[in-house]
Motif scaffolding. Structure first.
Motif, short mmCIF file in Angstrom:
data_model
loop_
_atom_site.label_atom_id
_atom_site.label_comp_id
_atom_site.label_asym_id
_atom_site.label_seq_id
_atom_site.Cartn_x
_atom_site.Cartn_y
_atom_site.Cartn_z
N GLN A 665 45.10 14.07 76.34
CA GLN A 665 43.68 13.98 76.73
C GLN A 665 42.85 14.46 75.55
N ASN A 666 42.90 13.69 74.47
CA ASN A 666 42.37 14.17 73.20
C ASN A 666 41.38 13.21 72.56
N HIS A 667 40.66 12.42 73.39
CA HIS A 667 39.61 11.54 72.88
C HIS A 667 38.29 12.05 73.45
N LEU A 668 37.52 12.74 72.62
CA LEU A 668 36.29 13.38 73.07
C LEU A 668 35.08 12.78 72.37
N SER A 669 34.01 12.60 73.14
CA SER A 669 32.74 12.12 72.60
C SER A 669 31.66 13.13 72.96
N PHE A 670 30.84 13.48 71.99
CA PHE A 670 29.78 14.45 72.19
C PHE A 670 28.44 13.76 71.94
N SER A 671 27.54 13.85 72.93
CA SER A 671 26.22 13.22 72.81
C SER A 671 25.17 14.30 72.61
N PHE A 672 24.40 14.16 71.54
CA PHE A 672 23.37 15.14 71.22
C PHE A 672 21.99 14.58 71.49
N THR A 673 21.08 15.47 71.80
CA THR A 673 19.67 15.12 71.90
C THR A 673 18.90 16.03 70.98
N GLY A 674 18.38 15.45 69.92
CA GLY A 674 17.53 16.21 69.00
C GLY A 674 16.10 16.17 69.47
N ILE A 675 15.40 17.26 69.26
CA ILE A 675 14.03 17.34 69.77
C ILE A 675 13.09 17.79 68.67
N ASP A 676 12.18 16.93 68.31
CA ASP A 676 11.04 17.23 67.46
C ASP A 676 9.90 16.41 68.04
N LEU A 677 9.10 17.04 68.85
CA LEU A 677 8.14 16.29 69.65
C LEU A 677 6.99 15.72 68.83
N THR A 678 6.91 16.11 67.55
CA THR A 678 5.91 15.50 66.67
C THR A 678 6.44 14.21 66.07
N ASN A 679 7.70 14.23 65.63
CA ASN A 679 8.32 13.05 65.03
C ASN A 679 9.68 12.84 65.68
N PRO A 680 9.73 12.43 66.93
CA PRO A 680 11.00 12.36 67.65
C PRO A 680 11.96 11.31 67.14
N THR A 681 11.46 10.26 66.50
CA THR A 681 12.35 9.19 66.04
C THR A 681 12.85 9.41 64.62
N LYS A 682 12.41 10.49 63.98
CA LYS A 682 12.76 10.70 62.57
C LYS A 682 13.88 11.71 62.40
N LEU A 683 14.49 12.13 63.48
CA LEU A 683 15.53 13.16 63.39
C LEU A 683 16.84 12.57 62.89
N LYS A 684 17.59 13.40 62.18
CA LYS A 684 18.93 13.04 61.73
C LYS A 684 19.90 14.11 62.23
N TYR A 685 21.12 13.66 62.49
CA TYR A 685 22.11 14.55 63.10
C TYR A 685 23.25 14.84 62.13
N GLN A 686 23.77 16.05 62.25
CA GLN A 686 24.95 16.46 61.48
C GLN A 686 25.87 17.25 62.40
N TRP A 687 27.17 17.08 62.18
CA TRP A 687 28.14 17.87 62.95
C TRP A 687 29.39 18.08 62.12
N LYS A 688 30.15 19.06 62.53
CA LYS A 688 31.39 19.37 61.84
C LYS A 688 32.36 19.96 62.85
N LEU A 689 33.55 19.36 62.94
CA LEU A 689 34.59 19.86 63.82
C LEU A 689 35.49 20.75 62.98
N GLU A 690 35.26 22.06 63.10
CA GLU A 690 36.06 23.01 62.32
C GLU A 690 37.52 22.93 62.76
N GLY A 691 38.38 22.80 61.77
CA GLY A 691 39.79 22.57 62.03
C GLY A 691 40.16 21.11 61.90
N PHE A 692 39.13 20.25 61.74
CA PHE A 692 39.36 18.80 61.61
C PHE A 692 38.58 18.23 60.42
N ASP A 693 37.27 18.54 60.36
CA ASP A 693 36.42 18.06 59.27
C ASP A 693 36.34 19.11 58.17
#
Length: 992
Positions: A665-693
């Protein structure tokens, strides 16, 4: 002076301050954008960054700036008619409805009712010392330990509506339909009641707002008052007398007032200035029920019927004819040496604008009502105005003068103007090429660069002077050229830019940026290479203008709006930001080359709908960190169920323990919601899975992190978002573990190592054992072979008995002496043949039965020769036995035949008889040797008289040979039996 005279008579002075030109941009969110209902009665900005909207019938809606998520009775809400929303210290959301309370912990709702009759409506909340105060249509309640307790505010408790709750230093302020109650915060007892008798215009208090000195009080239809702690005062805010103030909010020094029919009033408490925002100013509806401010400085307004409104503030300032411009078509912008702006427009010439005034220079003020397409100021302070069809005008501060074709100018349709520090002015025209104007001793000298002699075309669209004094020019469909040291040369041919027109040119460092009708190009002055860039960042490739700001961001204008491109040190485009009508750039379509960066760093852009200022300083100063929220975790594309695999969030996805997933059971998907109410469509996302990335995954706008086939181990998912200004949010983490299958556990891995080692050890032991066994077998075989050889030698010696040889030869000699030469020759041949067969058979392990019979026959015939009278013998082979195909060891039978002759029938003379019988019994050869002699007992008595028993030695040798043969081929057997007359030897020999 002429200039002063013109000013005093003809100038239209418009006393409209720039603040009045401010376009206060409202964004609207209603049913089309996902809001479940258009009546928003309360708005909350929570600690996670979300906006919550309570609607009348549509339930509760959560908004992240882009999408709405709705919670209704189907999701557990107690009632879809929401009056108020509140966030407590645990960050849970309290929802007051028409029939009770719902508390949302991010996972589910817990519902409460004050009355089982469902008739008590909830209007407001206030948390106080771990207790919740609840304002309702039936008075004030305290909710503590899962129970409601009503507080008696006064002796009159009937029809007591609690409309607002605020907390001060030592008091709780309670707005009611019977005045303002001031309670002791510690014991919740009424200390004072403010009513009409104390200065309120009406007892119905609808809204409250605290500041550092007192509290603002909004009434239902009678305006606003202020209580300073001692007295109620009238702040003399010029509101309509019957205004209903549904909500009050302080933003800095501004008091915002939400009204029923008048939209929003903003009262500056210091300057006393009042501003109204209604539907004419962009508000979706004038019936405003609630106000809220987010951390980014936006103001959110809930309306009755107009949905949710967002006031984005002062990102853009837009100026039009209403503010004092001569025309809304702005073709050129210039900042002069004193900081004033000059705006070239489609009508009435030029508008001069300073901090407070607009001055229109047209026909009435000594200039002309012409379309001005370009503006410049030379180092000698002369102003230059390029017109469409009327030539080039210059202004020395007093008078306007003109240069045209008749004066030596190459053309009258002026497209662009640039100036150099040495005072030279270059003018691009659409009908004559380029003119270079120099001022020498007060007179102008003009040098023209034209078609055929200098240029490939007379239609020149744009000019740009770089830091080295090189003048670059862009043509219509004929490429890019430069003027240097008085010589014009083409640098880029028309094919390199696909035969497109060059509308704007700007330089930065050693790169030239070119705006064309087919997109944006970059020319490297060192490598002489040109390439098309940034297509993926541009909403349109039909470009009109270019300009750099003080941070080297490149602004690109086109017919759909404005693009802001961020560049790295090498000039590559990192990302882009688009401004259109939705982002507040209300001019939308820009005009060619109409852009400047002023001395303060603000950007100015000319559009077909007026002049727009981009307030870069305010935007950068008010930059706030964005927020990010882990909205969902999917396991194999299905939402992870609470309670499964140790996933037990208590609230808002906060974990009580680390989830542990099985290896499969090792297929995981994570959905993020970034919030910048002034420029909501200009956000960029970053993530890192420690132990993998190894490093952060920079996905851009993609907000889903998907990890498949995660190896067993312990992991921590870290995630964040980045705003368009490059500001990072707080970093969050989500730990989990993937359990290893049994074959990857330590004990199994230990077994994996131990078992092979054991197997190898066993194999080595077996190998050594086999070697030893084989060695032993070889030794035993050698010993057997040695013993067998020795026995065969003994048998040979027994067979070659010297007495037999002597007697045989003597007998042959006697035959010779008796002249029986023929018979002697026969027996001599037999003797030779016997010797040959005996020696020949001694060299092999087995011989055919036929050879053994032949040997025995020769032997017995020779024995007959030595015995007088001679005995007789017979050899019988059963039918079916082929002597040539049956083998037996050599020298096995002769000793028994010899014993029969010498010890059995020796004294019988010609009466003696030796019989040999051969038969097959299965795979055994049965050899029987019998005689009619004296028998074994008599033979033994006779043998005792001899010192050495030849018979005994022969039997022993044969017995030993049989024992050895049985080790390899069991079944060999020797039996000696007594007959009535004589002895029988039966030898069974295994042939298979």
């Amino acid at each position: 002076m002429f200039h002063q005279r013109i000013l005093s008579i003809c100038v239209l002075l418009l006393m409209a301050v720039l603040a009045n030109a401010q376009q206060n941009h409202f964004r609207h969110f209603s049913l089309e954008e996902g809001l479940p209902q258009s009546q928003v009665f309360d708005v909350l900005h929570d600690s996670r960054g979300f906006i919550w909207a309570g609607t009348r019938g549509g339930g509760l809606a959560r908004f992240d700036g882009k999408n709405f998520k709705t919670y209704q009775t189907k999701q557990g809400l107690i009632n879809n008619f929401v009056n108020c929303i509140y966030e407590d210290a645990k960050h849970d959301i309290w929802v007051g409805t028409q029939s009770g309370i719902s508390v949302f912990n991010g996972l589910n709702f817990k519902n409460y009712q004050i009355s089982k009759s469902n008739e008590i409506r909830i209007y407001c909340f206030l948390e106080l010392d771990k207790k919740m105060l609840v304002g309702s249509s039936n008075g004030l309640y305290v909710f503590e330990n899962e129970k409601f307790t009503r507080i008696n505010l006064s002796s009159k408790q009937d029809n007591e509506y609690i409309t607002s709750l605020k907390i001060g230093d030592g008091s709780v302020y309670v707005g009611t339909n019977r005045g303002l109650y001031i309670l002791n915060k510690r014991i919740l007892k009424t200390e004072r009641i403010l009513t009409v008798a104390d200065g309120l215009p009406d007892d119905y208090v609808q809204s409250l707002c605290l500041d550092s000195s007192g509290i603002w009080i909004g009434t239902y239809g009678r305006g606003i008052r202020y209580f300073d702690g001692q007295h109620i005062v009238d702040p003399q805010i010029p509101l309509p007398w019957d205004v209903i103030s549904y909500d009050l909010m302080l933003v800095g020094r501004e008091l915002w007032v939400a009204t029923q029919i008048n939209g929003i009033f903003v009262y500056h408490t210091t300057t006393k200035q009042l501003t109204q925002y209604g539907s004419k100013q962009g508000l979706s509806n004038n019936h405003v029920r609630c106000l809220e401010k987010d951390v980014w400085g936006n103001v959110w307004l809930g309306t009755s019927g107009g949905g949710l409104n967002q006031f984005t503030g002062k990102q853009f300032t837009h100026f039009t004819v209403k503010d004092g411009l001569a025309d809304n078509y702005v073709y050129a912008v210039l900042e002069d040496f004193k900081g004033s702006l000059w705006i070239g427009t489609g009508k009435k010439g030029v508008t001069q604008m300073d901090s407070a005034n607009y001055v229109v220079w047209g026909l009435d003020s000594g200039f002309a009502n012409v379309k001005i397409k370009s503006l410049a100021q030379s180092s000698d302070s002369l102003f230059w105005f390029g017109s469409e069809g009327q030539g080039l005008a210059y202004f020395d501060g007093d008078t306007f003068k003109w240069l045209k074709v008749d004066n030596g100018l190459c053309g009258n349709y002026i497209k662009d103007i640039v100036t150099l520090p040495d005072g030279r002015v270059f003018v691009a025209t659409l009908d004559g090429g380029i003119s270079e104007i120099s001022r020498i001793n007060g007179k102008f000298e003009i040098k023209n660069y034209q078609y055929l002699t200098h240029l490939p075309t007379n239609r020149i669209f744009s000019l740009h002077a770089d830091a080295n004094g090189v003048v670059w020019f862009g043509t219509e469909n004929k490429g890019l050229g430069k003027i240097e040291a008085g010589k014009a040369t083409m640098v880029i041919n028309e094919a390199s830019i696909k035969y497109q027109s060059i509308r704007a040119i700007r330089s930065l460092h050693r790169q030239l940026w070119i705006a064309t009708t087919d997109g944006l190009y970059r020319y490297e002055s060192v490598t002489k290479k040109i390439q098309k860039v940034a297509d993926e960042h541009l909403k349109s490739t039909n470009l009109y203008l270019l300009e750099f700001d003080k941070k080297n961001n490149l602004y690109v204008g086109h017919e759909r709006g404005l693009e802001k491109l961020r560049l790295n040190e090498t000039g590559d485009v990192i990302d882009g930001e688009f401004f259109g009508a939705a982002e507040g750039f209300s001019g939308i379509e820009t005009c060619q080359n109409a852009a400047i960066c002023d001395a303060q760093g603000n950007m100015w852009f000319g559009t077909i709908n007026g002049l727009t200022k981009y307030n870069t300083i305010e935007i950068e100063t008010n930059a706030i960190r964005p927020k990010v929220w882990l909205d969902n975790v999917d396991l194999f594309y299905e939402t992870l169920v609470s309670g499964k695999f140790g996933f037990n969030p208590v609230s808002w996805n906060n974990l009580t323990s680390t989830p542990v997933f099985p290896y499969n059971q090792n297929h995981l998907s994570f959905s993020f919601t970034g919030i910048d109410l002034t420029n909501p469509t200009k956000l960029k996302y970053q993530w890192k899975l420690e132990g993998f990335d190894e490093d952060w995954v920079k996905s851009g706008i993609k907000s889903d992190a998907i990890y498949s086939n995660i190896p067993p181990g312990k992991y921590v998912l870290k995630y964040r978002t980045i705003s368009m200004q490059g500001i990072e949010s707080q970093e969050y983490s989500w730990p989990f573990e993937v359990k290893a299958p049994f074959w990857q556990t330590w004990w199994f891995r230990l077994l994996i190592w131990v078992i092979p080692i054991l197997l190898i050890a066993v194999a080595i032991w077996n190998y050594i054992k086999n070697i030893k066994r084989k060695a032993a077998e070889e030794r035993e075989k050698i010993l057997v072979e040695k013993e067998l050889i020795e026995l065969e030698q003994k048998a040979l010696r027994l067979q070659m008995n010297p007495h037999f040889l002597f007697n045989a030869l003597n007998s042959i000699q006697s035959l010779v002496a008796l002249n029986q030469h023929e018979e002697a020759r026969t027996y001599l041949q037999k003797f030779a043949k016997l010797m040959r067969l005996t020696l020949q058979n001694s060299r092999v392990d087995s011989i055919p039965l036929s050879d053994e019979i032949l040997t025995l026959k020769n032997y017995m015939e020779l024995e007959q020769l030595t015995k007088k009278p001679a005995f007789s013998f017979s050899i019988n082979v059963e039918n079916g036995l082929n002597p040539d195909q049956v083998y037996l060891p050599p020298m096995m039978l002769q000793p028994f035949v010899e014993n029969a002759i010498k010890h059995g029938i020796a004294d019988l003379g010609n009466q003696g008889l030796v019989k040999l019988h051969f038969s097959m019994q299965g795979s055994k050869l049965i050899c029987k040797i019998s005689d009619n002699g004296i028998g074994r007992k008599a033979a033994e008595e006779k043998a005792k008289q001899k010192t050495k028993s030849h018979e005994s030695a022969a039997l022993q040798v044969i017995s030993d040979r049989i024992n050895i043969l049985n080790k390899e081929h069991p079944g060999n057997k020797l039996e000696i039996s007594d007959l009535e007359m004589g002895t029988e030897v039966c030898l069974e020999i295994a042939t298979g």
